[in-house]
Structure formats: C-alpha cells, structure tokens
Design a protein around this motif. Structure first.
Motif, PDB file in Angstrom:
ATOM      1  N   GLU A 278      -4.999 -11.011  -5.975  1.00 12.75           N
ATOM      2  CA  GLU A 278      -3.780 -11.099  -6.785  1.00 12.75           C
ATOM      3  C   GLU A 278      -4.032 -10.783  -8.253  1.00 12.75           C
ATOM      4  O   GLU A 278      -3.236 -10.104  -8.903  1.00 12.75           O
ATOM      5  CB  GLU A 278      -3.169 -12.495  -6.647  1.00 12.75           C
ATOM      6  CG  GLU A 278      -1.763 -12.585  -7.168  1.00 12.75           C
ATOM      7  CD  GLU A 278      -1.085 -13.875  -6.757  1.00 12.75           C
ATOM      8  OE1 GLU A 278       0.024 -14.107  -7.238  1.00 12.75           O
ATOM      9  OE2 GLU A 278      -1.666 -14.629  -5.962  1.00 12.75           O
ATOM     10  N   GLN A 279      -5.135 -11.240  -8.810  1.00 11.54           N
ATOM     11  CA  GLN A 279      -5.429 -11.023 -10.225  1.00 11.54           C
ATOM     12  C   GLN A 279      -6.070  -9.667 -10.488  1.00 11.54           C
ATOM     13  O   GLN A 279      -5.996  -9.144 -11.598  1.00 11.54           O
ATOM     14  CB  GLN A 279      -6.361 -12.138 -10.739  1.00 11.54           C
ATOM     15  CG  GLN A 279      -5.784 -13.538 -10.601  1.00 11.54           C
ATOM     16  CD  GLN A 279      -4.484 -13.716 -11.353  1.00 11.54           C
ATOM     17  OE1 GLN A 279      -4.348 -13.253 -12.478  1.00 11.54           O
ATOM     18  NE2 GLN A 279      -3.524 -14.377 -10.726  1.00 11.54           N
ATOM     19  N   GLU A 280      -6.693  -9.087  -9.465  1.00 13.91           N
ATOM     20  CA  GLU A 280      -7.444  -7.855  -9.653  1.00 13.91           C
ATOM     21  C   GLU A 280      -6.633  -6.597  -9.338  1.00 13.91           C
ATOM     22  O   GLU A 280      -7.132  -5.491  -9.519  1.00 13.91           O
ATOM     23  CB  GLU A 280      -8.694  -7.861  -8.755  1.00 13.91           C
ATOM     24  CG  GLU A 280      -9.627  -9.026  -9.003  1.00 13.91           C
ATOM     25  CD  GLU A 280     -10.742  -9.058  -7.964  1.00 13.91           C
ATOM     26  OE1 GLU A 280     -11.286  -7.986  -7.658  1.00 13.91           O
ATOM     27  OE2 GLU A 280     -11.043 -10.146  -7.458  1.00 13.91           O
ATOM     28  N   ALA A 281      -5.410  -6.763  -8.884  1.00 16.30           N
ATOM     29  CA  ALA A 281      -4.646  -5.607  -8.424  1.00 16.30           C
ATOM     30  C   ALA A 281      -3.272  -5.541  -9.073  1.00 16.30           C
ATOM     31  O   ALA A 281      -2.252  -5.586  -8.388  1.00 16.30           O
ATOM     32  CB  ALA A 281      -4.519  -5.652  -6.909  1.00 16.30           C
ATOM     33  N   PRO A 282      -3.205  -5.403 -10.417  1.00 18.78           N
ATOM     34  CA  PRO A 282      -1.907  -5.199 -11.060  1.00 18.78           C
ATOM     35  C   PRO A 282      -1.340  -3.824 -10.677  1.00 18.78           C
ATOM     36  O   PRO A 282      -2.061  -2.983 -10.126  1.00 18.78           O
ATOM     37  CB  PRO A 282      -2.244  -5.269 -12.556  1.00 18.78           C
ATOM     38  CG  PRO A 282      -3.678  -4.858 -12.632  1.00 18.78           C
ATOM     39  CD  PRO A 282      -4.319  -5.383 -11.384  1.00 18.78           C
ATOM     40  N   PRO A 283      -0.067  -3.562 -10.964  1.00 19.71           N
ATOM     41  CA  PRO A 283       0.556  -2.298 -10.537  1.00 19.71           C
ATOM     42  C   PRO A 283      -0.200  -1.042 -10.953  1.00 19.71           C
ATOM     43  O   PRO A 283      -0.348  -0.112 -10.151  1.00 19.71           O
ATOM     44  CB  PRO A 283       1.939  -2.373 -11.186  1.00 19.71           C
ATOM     45  CG  PRO A 283       2.235  -3.831 -11.266  1.00 19.71           C
ATOM     46  CD  PRO A 283       0.914  -4.484 -11.558  1.00 19.71           C
ATOM     47  N   ALA A 284      -0.693  -0.982 -12.197  1.00 17.95           N
ATOM     48  CA  ALA A 284      -1.390   0.214 -12.653  1.00 17.95           C
ATOM     49  C   ALA A 284      -2.679   0.448 -11.871  1.00 17.95           C
ATOM     50  O   ALA A 284      -3.031   1.594 -11.559  1.00 17.95           O
ATOM     51  CB  ALA A 284      -1.693   0.114 -14.148  1.00 17.95           C
ATOM     52  N   ALA A 285      -3.407  -0.621 -11.543  1.00 10.71           N
ATOM     53  CA  ALA A 285      -4.647  -0.489 -10.768  1.00 10.71           C
ATOM     54  C   ALA A 285      -4.350  -0.035  -9.348  1.00 10.71           C
ATOM     55  O   ALA A 285      -5.090   0.772  -8.776  1.00 10.71           O
ATOM     56  CB  ALA A 285      -5.402  -1.818 -10.758  1.00 10.71           C
ATOM     57  N   ARG A 286      -3.272  -0.538  -8.775  1.00 13.44           N
ATOM     58  CA  ARG A 286      -2.905  -0.118  -7.429  1.00 13.44           C
ATOM     59  C   ARG A 286      -2.512   1.359  -7.411  1.00 13.44           C
ATOM     60  O   ARG A 286      -2.922   2.112  -6.524  1.00 13.44           O
ATOM     61  CB  ARG A 286      -1.764  -0.992  -6.889  1.00 13.44           C
ATOM     62  CG  ARG A 286      -2.106  -2.468  -6.845  1.00 13.44           C
ATOM     63  CD  ARG A 286      -1.218  -3.246  -5.902  1.00 13.44           C
ATOM     64  NE  ARG A 286       0.191  -3.224  -6.230  1.00 13.44           N
ATOM     65  CZ  ARG A 286       0.807  -4.121  -7.004  1.00 13.44           C
ATOM     66  NH1 ARG A 286       0.095  -5.088  -7.575  1.00 13.44           N
ATOM     67  NH2 ARG A 286       2.104  -4.062  -7.211  1.00 13.44           N
ATOM     68  N   ALA A 287      -1.723   1.765  -8.396  1.00 13.57           N
ATOM     69  CA  ALA A 287      -1.296   3.168  -8.472  1.00 13.57           C
ATOM     70  C   ALA A 287      -2.489   4.104  -8.675  1.00 13.57           C
ATOM     71  O   ALA A 287      -2.511   5.225  -8.158  1.00 13.57           O
ATOM     72  CB  ALA A 287      -0.292   3.349  -9.600  1.00 13.57           C
ATOM     73  N   ALA A 288      -3.480   3.638  -9.419  1.00 12.15           N
ATOM     74  CA  ALA A 288      -4.651   4.474  -9.699  1.00 12.15           C
ATOM     75  C   ALA A 288      -5.413   4.835  -8.427  1.00 12.15           C
ATOM     76  O   ALA A 288      -6.065   5.884  -8.355  1.00 12.15           O
ATOM     77  CB  ALA A 288      -5.581   3.762 -10.675  1.00 12.15           C
ATOM     78  N   CYS A 289      -5.333   3.989  -7.407  1.00 10.84           N
ATOM     79  CA  CYS A 289      -6.156   4.148  -6.207  1.00 10.84           C
ATOM     80  C   CYS A 289      -5.369   4.697  -5.018  1.00 10.84           C
ATOM     81  O   CYS A 289      -5.721   4.430  -3.860  1.00 10.84           O
ATOM     82  CB  CYS A 289      -6.795   2.815  -5.844  1.00 10.84           C
ATOM     83  SG  CYS A 289      -7.927   2.185  -7.109  1.00 10.84           S
TER      84      CYS A 289
END
Length: 304
Positions: A278-289
């Motif tokens: 939950e803390q490691e996967a904000p929207p921008a990080a998810r979109a990046a991958c």
C-alpha cells in the motif's frame, strides 16, 4: 486444499536506464501485487552494451536487485527493447488465413533490413488486419544470456506494445466501444498505442537524443496527433499516460492542450489487491511499471 494453489509471475522491463520489476501472485482466483521495483540502471541498456562486456554487469545488477528484494523471478517475462524487433501492421486481404500468412510473409521480407533467417516471427490478428513481430534472433540470444547470468530461468520474451495491451486488458481498463490513446513515456523514448473498440489499431514510436525537454514534449505531441489523424476512424475519448516519466505534469498538460483530450495516469493494477504494498505503490509508481505489469499478467495466465 483444492483451489488453494498459488502461482507467481514476474515481469521485467529494462528501458534506457530504468529497471522495473513487477511480481503478481494469484491464489483462489484473486490477483495480488507482491513486488513493485524501480531502480536506476548503472548505464543505459543499449544494443552495444547488451552485446558487450556490460551484459555481465547488467546481469549482476539484476541478480543483486532480485536478492535484495527477495525475488525468485518465478515465471518470468522480459520485454525486448525497440532495437530488438520490428513491428509491421498490414490489413487482412481476401482469402483464407493461409493466403494471408503467405502474403504477409512476402510483404515483411520487403522491409526487413536483413535476411528473414535472422528473425523469429510472430503474428497477432485484429479485426482490421494483423501485427507481425519480427524479433531479431541476435537480440533474443543477448537477452537470454543476460537472463541466464542473472539467474532468471526460462523467460518468456514479448514486446512493449503487446505488453501494454495485456496490461489494459487484464486490468479491465479497455474503453469499450470508444477510441483511446495510451502513451508509455520513458526518458529517451515513447510508445504510442491507438486503440479502437478494445482492439489495438496502430502503434507509434518516438526516440530522442540530445533534444531539450520542451523539444521532446513537442515531438511527442506531434506524433500523437499524427497517429490519431491518420489512423483513428473516430475521435478518441481519452488519453492515458504510463511509463517512468508519465508523472511529469508538463507532458500531460501539453498533450491535453495539443489533442484536446483529457490526460490521466493509467493504473495497470486496477482490480488487483494492493494491500501488501500500500505504501510502496502510489499511482505514479504503478503507472511507471505498466510494461512490466503486462508481462507479469501474461506469464500469470500462460498455463491457463
């Protein structure tokens, strides 16, 4: 217990100087995100470095990241870089599938820079025609060597456009009967997908070297406009962004202004249980991958 079997899959994307790794776990029909890794590579993953002594250094780096993050690289998938393949789209002609395959084979030989024997071919059919992927065998050998040295066993290789489509489909984010644009944006290159009624319509590609950030944004906006104007049978209803640089507001603002389309981040993990990260996967990080996510989705369902 019946139905309790767990399956894991790993998507690995080496893009310029970025490394993205996604691990998905499926149990009792529910898919969870169990690893989301973003690291900066020690140097750009170029064809020259893949073919040189840096291949071993890249492998050591990948192995080290896997060890530090506790990854077993289960059921891995890896994306070939743009230098590793050619993507050719052709309309379906009159006749059966065998006639079309022969015609497509003849056509692709007219555009390949090397002999046909230097490539491994694969085809994806759409209602409008088909996309043919000609993967360079030399590139496949280099990526396979990288994986072998890194301890990544039996990888499945795919290309960025198909991995992105897999991510859209598996996350339930395809826009029904509408047309839409998905831009996967990296530091040195971008992929542009045009989708129509849930099917891949066209693919565009941009690469930059030495241009200013503003020039890159302008070139990308021009490429998106060109693809929409020349290929879309209807005006797209939305534009979504993903990739390592997708979170930079300057890109979405310019693309929205140039195309007149609302731009937002694509979440490749819509419908996936994110509670473990939950803390490691904000929207921008998810979109990046997004590319790594599409690879993991495919490998997760490969035996279904």
């Amino acid at each position: 217990m019946f139905g309790a079997r767990q399956r894991k899959a790993t998507g690995i994307h080496l893009a310029d100087r970025a490394l993205q790794i996604v691990e998905l776990t499926r149990q009792r029909g529910e898919v969870s995100l169990t690893a989301l890794v973003q690291e900066t590579l020690p140097f750009a993953c170029t064809p020259v470095r893949l073919a040189g002594s840096e291949n071993r250094e890249l492998a050591r780096f990948l192995r080290q990241v896997g060890r530090e993050r506790g990854l077993a690289f289960a059921n891995p998938g890896m994306a070939l870089g743009p230098h590793g393949y050619l993507l050719v789209r052709r309309p379906w002609i009159r006749g059966g599938e065998q006639v079309n395959r022969q015609h497509l084979l003849w056509e692709v030989q007219q555009v390949l820079p090397d002999r046909l024997s230097a490539y491994r071919l694969d085809m994806a059919r759409t209602p409008q025609g088909c996309f043919l992927v000609a993967a360079r065998k030399k590139a496949l050998r280099l990526y396979a060597a990288l994986c072998r040295k890194a301890g990544v066993k039996g990888p499945l290789f795919d290309v960025g456009p198909f991995a992105l489509y897999n991510a859209l489909e598996a996350s339930g984010c395809l826009a029904g009967e509408e047309a839409e644009v998905l831009v996967e944006l990296g530091a040195a290159e971008a992929l542009v997908l045009l989708l129509n009624a849930g099917e891949l319509q066209a693919v565009g590609f941009c690469a930059w070297e030495g241009e200013t950030p503003q020039a890159r944004r302008e070139a990308l906006a021009e490429r998106v406009q060109q693809l929409v104007e020349s290929e879309s049978p209807r005006r797209p209803g939305r534009l979504r962004m993903c990739g390592p640089v997708a979170g930079e507001p300057e890109y979405s603002a310019l693309l929205s202004a140039k195309t007149g389309l609302p731009a937002d981040l694509f979440d490749p993990f819509a419908g996936v249980d994110l509670s473990a990260l939950e803390q490691e996967a904000p929207p921008a990080a998810r979109a990046a991958c997004a590319v790594a996510a599409g690879l993991a989705y495919r490998c997760l369902s490969e035996d279904d």
